[in-house]
Motif scaffolding. Sequence first.
Motif, PDB file in Angstrom:
ATOM      1  N   GLU A 179       0.910  -1.202   0.159  1.00 46.71           N
ATOM      2  CA  GLU A 179      -0.008   0.177  -0.093  1.00 46.71           C
ATOM      3  C   GLU A 179       0.860   1.322  -0.032  1.00 46.71           C
ATOM      4  O   GLU A 179       0.407   2.149  -0.544  1.00 46.71           O
ATOM      5  CB  GLU A 179      -1.183  -0.010   1.200  1.00 46.71           C
ATOM      6  N   GLU A 223       2.214   1.698  -3.523  1.00 43.94           N
ATOM      7  CA  GLU A 223       0.864   2.081  -4.533  1.00 43.94           C
ATOM      8  C   GLU A 223       0.548   3.466  -4.520  1.00 43.94           C
ATOM      9  O   GLU A 223       0.128   4.374  -5.138  1.00 43.94           O
ATOM     10  CB  GLU A 223      -0.317   1.088  -4.316  1.00 43.94           C
ATOM     11  N   GLY A 224       0.882   3.941  -3.209  1.00 45.84           N
ATOM     12  CA  GLY A 224       0.388   5.384  -2.799  1.00 45.84           C
ATOM     13  C   GLY A 224       1.448   6.234  -2.761  1.00 45.84           C
ATOM     14  O   GLY A 224       1.147   7.396  -2.551  1.00 45.84           O
ATOM     15  N   GLU A 282     -12.309   3.036   4.724  1.00 42.33           N
ATOM     16  CA  GLU A 282     -12.448   3.310   3.188  1.00 42.33           C
ATOM     17  C   GLU A 282     -12.788   4.407   2.603  1.00 42.33           C
ATOM     18  O   GLU A 282     -12.543   4.858   1.569  1.00 42.33           O
ATOM     19  CB  GLU A 282     -13.099   2.054   2.628  1.00 42.33           C
ATOM     20  N   PRO A 287      -9.554  10.002   2.630  1.00 45.84           N
ATOM     21  CA  PRO A 287      -8.397  10.077   1.560  1.00 45.84           C
ATOM     22  C   PRO A 287      -7.464   9.240   1.748  1.00 45.84           C
ATOM     23  O   PRO A 287      -7.262   8.523   2.783  1.00 45.84           O
ATOM     24  CB  PRO A 287      -8.047  11.362   2.021  1.00 45.84           C
ATOM     25  N   SER A 288      -6.786   8.651   0.396  1.00 42.59           N
ATOM     26  CA  SER A 288      -5.687   7.601   0.531  1.00 42.59           C
ATOM     27  C   SER A 288      -4.689   7.807   1.430  1.00 42.59           C
ATOM     28  O   SER A 288      -4.368   6.703   2.206  1.00 42.59           O
ATOM     29  CB  SER A 288      -5.037   7.673  -0.814  1.00 42.59           C
ATOM     30  N   LYS A 289      -4.128   8.727   1.673  1.00 45.14           N
ATOM     31  CA  LYS A 289      -2.820   8.962   2.829  1.00 45.14           C
ATOM     32  C   LYS A 289      -3.473   8.576   4.179  1.00 45.14           C
ATOM     33  O   LYS A 289      -2.859   7.946   5.066  1.00 45.14           O
ATOM     34  CB  LYS A 289      -2.165  10.137   2.799  1.00 45.14           C
ATOM     35  N   LYS A 311      -6.172   6.989   4.928  1.00 41.67           N
ATOM     36  CA  LYS A 311      -6.634   5.644   5.040  1.00 41.67           C
ATOM     37  C   LYS A 311      -5.285   4.869   5.190  1.00 41.67           C
ATOM     38  O   LYS A 311      -5.364   4.009   6.196  1.00 41.67           O
ATOM     39  CB  LYS A 311      -7.473   5.266   3.607  1.00 41.67           C
ATOM     40  N   PHE A 312      -4.399   5.133   4.619  1.00 40.72           N
ATOM     41  CA  PHE A 312      -2.884   4.541   4.773  1.00 40.72           C
ATOM     42  C   PHE A 312      -2.485   4.576   6.145  1.00 40.72           C
ATOM     43  O   PHE A 312      -2.103   3.654   6.858  1.00 40.72           O
ATOM     44  CB  PHE A 312      -1.989   4.881   3.685  1.00 40.72           C
ATOM     45  N   LYS A 365      -4.950   2.620   8.986  1.00 42.71           N
ATOM     46  CA  LYS A 365      -4.801   1.254   8.620  1.00 42.71           C
ATOM     47  C   LYS A 365      -3.478   0.697   9.396  1.00 42.71           C
ATOM     48  O   LYS A 365      -3.672  -0.558  10.205  1.00 42.71           O
ATOM     49  CB  LYS A 365      -4.754   0.730   7.076  1.00 42.71           C
TER      50      LYS A 365
END
Length: 588
Positions: free
Chosen positions: A428, A431-432, A561, A564-566, A568-569, A572
Motif C-alpha cells: 500500500e 501504490e500510494g 475506506e 483520503p488515500s494517505k 486511509k493508509f 490502517k
Amino acid sequence: MVVLQLHYHQWLQPKNYNGFFLSQYSNTPKMGRPSTIMCSQSSPTRTQRIMKSISVGSEVGGAGGVSSYSALKRLDQIWTNICSTETVNKPPQVVTTVCGPFTRSEVSGKSVDDFDVVVCGGTLGIFIATALCAKGLTVGIVERNILQGREQEWNISRKELLELVEVGILDEDAIEQAIAAEFNPNRCGFEEKGDIWVKDILNIGISPAKLLEIMKERFKSLGGIILEGCNVSSICVYDDAAVLQLSEEKMLSSRLVIDAMGNLSPITRQIREGRKPDGVCLVVGSCARGFTNNTTSDVIYSNSTVTKIGQADVQLFWEAFPAGSGPMDRTTYMFTYMNPHPGCPTLEDLLESYWELMPNYQGVTLEDLEIMRVVYGIFPTYRDSPLPPAFDRILQFGDASGIQSPVSFGGFGSLTRHLGRLSTGICEAIEGNFLDSNSLALLNPYLPNLSASWLFQKAMSAKQQPDVSPSFINELLHANFQSMEKLGDPVLRPFLQDVIQFGPLVKTLGLVMLTKPQIIPSIFKQVGVPVLIDWSGHFVMLGYYTFLSTFVDPLVRPSIEMFPSKIKFQWKRYLDSWKYGAGLDYKL
C-alpha cells in the motif's frame, strides 16, 4: 527461548560474519574428553581441538552460514571490542540523501536495473520479497553469498509456520517437505523445582536448506530476480528513487529498499550511530550424534544458580531439540543474557564451560558423542525497537528492525507473525507513493508488548548484587511459569510463543504476588527501580492498546475506506499497531 536468527552482515568488509557460525556436517570420529588445558598458543583449548577436527564446508549467506575456529576468534574479537568500547566509533556512512530526482545522465555508461523493491539480505529477506512479488511488484534480492540455507534446523511451532500459508507464499505440501523433525512434549524447568511440560511449542525443526530452496523456486516463478555474490557499496536516496551501487559498472534503482541484513546491518549501524547494544544474549552449543533419549525437547531449562565464567557472573540456560539428520542426533544450546561491559566472557570461554556442563545436563558422556556441528553467536538488542526508518525509501525488516523478542531472539517466528501485516502495508505504501520516512515509520511502530518484554530480559541477566540470592533468577522464573501453568493455555502458550498480552500478564503478576510475596523485594534489587518505572509505562500502554484494539478498532474500521488515500493508509497502520502491540494478533 528459541535461538534462531541474527544476520551479522559486514556489508563493506572483506568478510561476512553471520550471527550464528555453524560447522558443516562431517563424519568425524567420536571426540574423547581431554584433560583440562590452559589456553595458549602451544596448548589448544578443547574448543579449538573439537572445531579443528570438524571439516568446514563452503560458506553460505544468512544465519549460520559460516563456521571455523578462526571465525569464532574473529567474532570474539568483535564482541570484545563491543564490551571494551567506551566511546562511540562512528560507523561508515552507507546511505546518503541527494536532493532532486535521479537522472540517468549522472551514471552514463553504467548498467541500471529498475525495481519496485530491492531487498538487501536474502536469508530472511526472501520471505518478504516473495510476498511482495505475489502482490504484483517487481522485486530484486541482493545477496552477498549464494542464497542457500544452513544445515542446522530452525525450531518453530506449526501455528507460526502456517502463517506462511496464510500469506500465500507457500502451500502446506511445501511446508511438509521442509520439516526435518517433529517432537513432543516440550519442557520448561528451573533448578529441579519441578518441570512444566507443554505440547506443540517450538516442536518442529525446519530445514533452512530445504525451505530456502523451495522459496527460491517460488520467488523466481513469480518473476523475482536474485543477484547473488553481489555487494552493495552505497545507497543514494533521491526524491524519486533509491540507487544502489553494486560495482563500478552495475547499479540498481528502486522505489523502496528493504534492509533485511540483521541487527548489525551497516544501515542499522549508521542509524544507531554505532552505539552499544542495551542487552546481549550469548549462545553456544553443538549438534551431536549419540543421544539415546531423544524424543522430547527443552524450551528453556536451568540446572544451576548464578555462576562465574571468567570475570563475570552469569545465569546459564539451556535448550535442546532432536535434530532431523538422524534419530540419535540432538542439538543443545547454552545461553546467557548480559549487558556488554569489560570482563564479559568470550564465546570461547562459554564453549569451554559448555563441554564441561552439557554431558551432565543431557545425561551423556562426551566420549560417546560424535560432534557434527558447533554453534555460537552474539544476539544484540536495543530498547528503542522496532527501529523507525531514518531515511526516505529505506525500511528495516526482521532482525534489522529489532522486532524480534529481546528474550527469545526468535527472528524466524517473529517474521512469520508479522509477514502478512508488513507485506500488505509495504504494498500500500508503494501504490500510494507513501515512501517518506514518516510514512514508513508506521510500518515499524511502537509495540508496547515488545517493550514490556525488556523487564524479563533484565530479570534473567545476572548482576553482582550481594543481597540477592544466586538462585533468585530460577526462583522468579519458576514462580512465573508455575503461575502461568495454573492459569492454563490462554496464559502460558502465548508467552512461550513470544506474545505478551495484557490480560494474561496481569493474571500472572497477580498470582505471583499472592503466592510468592517474599520475592518482590529481590525483583526491585535485581532489575532496579528505573527499569521498573520505565516498564510500568509500557505496561500501561499495553493495557491502552488492548482497549483501543478491542473497543475503538470496531468503531473506526468500517469508515476507513471513505478516508483520503494517505489518511486511509495511516489509519490502517494505526489499527495494525494496536492489534500487534497488544498481542491480539495471536489466537489459540
